[in-house]
Design an enzyme around this catalytic site. Sequence first.
Site, mmCIF file in Angstrom:
data_model
loop_
_atom_site.group_PDB
_atom_site.id
_atom_site.type_symbol
_atom_site.label_atom_id
_atom_site.label_comp_id
_atom_site.label_asym_id
_atom_site.label_seq_id
_atom_site.Cartn_x
_atom_site.Cartn_y
_atom_site.Cartn_z
ATOM 1 C CG MET A 76 -2.682 23.496 6.908
ATOM 2 S SD MET A 76 -1.897 21.904 7.154
ATOM 3 C CE MET A 76 -2.549 21.037 5.729
ATOM 4 C CG ASP A 183 -5.707 16.865 10.124
ATOM 5 O OD1 ASP A 183 -5.625 17.839 9.332
ATOM 6 O OD2 ASP A 183 -5.084 15.798 9.968
HETATM 7 C C1 DX5 Z 1 -0.787 18.032 8.957
HETATM 8 C C2 DX5 Z 1 -1.996 17.641 8.117
HETATM 9 C C3 DX5 Z 1 -2.589 16.324 8.526
HETATM 10 C C4 DX5 Z 1 -1.591 15.159 8.454
HETATM 11 C C5 DX5 Z 1 -2.198 13.925 9.066
HETATM 12 O O1 DX5 Z 1 -0.498 19.397 8.760
HETATM 13 O O2 DX5 Z 1 -3.002 18.622 8.196
HETATM 14 O O3 DX5 Z 1 -3.739 16.049 7.713
HETATM 15 O O4 DX5 Z 1 -1.246 14.924 7.101
HETATM 16 O O5 DX5 Z 1 -1.228 12.890 8.999
HETATM 17 P P1 DX5 Z 1 -1.041 11.883 10.250
HETATM 18 O O6 DX5 Z 1 -2.370 11.176 10.400
HETATM 19 O O7 DX5 Z 1 0.072 10.988 9.833
HETATM 20 O O8 DX5 Z 1 -0.709 12.728 11.450
HETATM 21 ZN ZN ZN Z 2 -4.905 18.066 7.359
#
Ligand code: DX5
Ligand code: ZN
Length: 226
Positions: A76, A183
Amino acid sequence: MQTQFKTRPLKISASVLSADLAHLADQCRLVLDAGVDMLHIDVMDGHFVPNLTYGAPVLGCLHRALPDAFYDVHLMIEEPDRYAPDYAAAGADLITFHLEATREPGATIAAIRKAGCRVGVSIRPATPVKRVFKYLGEVDLVLVMSVEPGFGGQPFLPETPARLAALRAEIDRRGLPTMLEVDGGVNARTAPLCAQAGADVLVLGSALYGAPDPAALLADLHALQP
Ligand code: DX5
Ligand code: ZN
């Protein structure tokens, strides 16, 4: 050719962003022993998303400690082409970049392939799924964000299953092997919605690290049929 029955078993990728980062290797070992298929490494640069996480050296240390794990690296970040080789050298197996983070997705795909990794492309919730159709044949995986990227522990966006289903339909219509990952906010309640919509890989962070019995949760999720 219509894919009448999905034959791929559902895979679970643990987002270690929700782990106790003071004991990261142990926390990775914990979820691997509980039965996850991949470690999901969320790389954030404070520009593409308003949060900062770990650089390639952290992945390198994890890979040395746990060389047999599958590292599902979610970039990201701005300039994914520039940094992807560092994560590949550090041990990434799959590197997923954001379609919104590059003007040249084709070049980014080529850069990740050149670095020797499988390639994924991810889209934020506001990006229409059709924007990624043209790359379906060039990547190994599409990652659909079910939360706004940047943080773990956010609620699952209800429009996600329809987005997954549209991508699944296009992938199957074209008879492609491209995998579909989801995700953000995935848990015991939302996971079945994602599996029914055609997801192959579920990312779990807070639901997994917060589970009283991670192995039992993973056994239930692995039993879901895509
Ligand atoms: C958010 C991430 C996800 C997140 C998922 O930007 O890309 O991978 O850590 O965490 P949960 O399952 O708690 O939403
Ligand atoms: Zn992620």
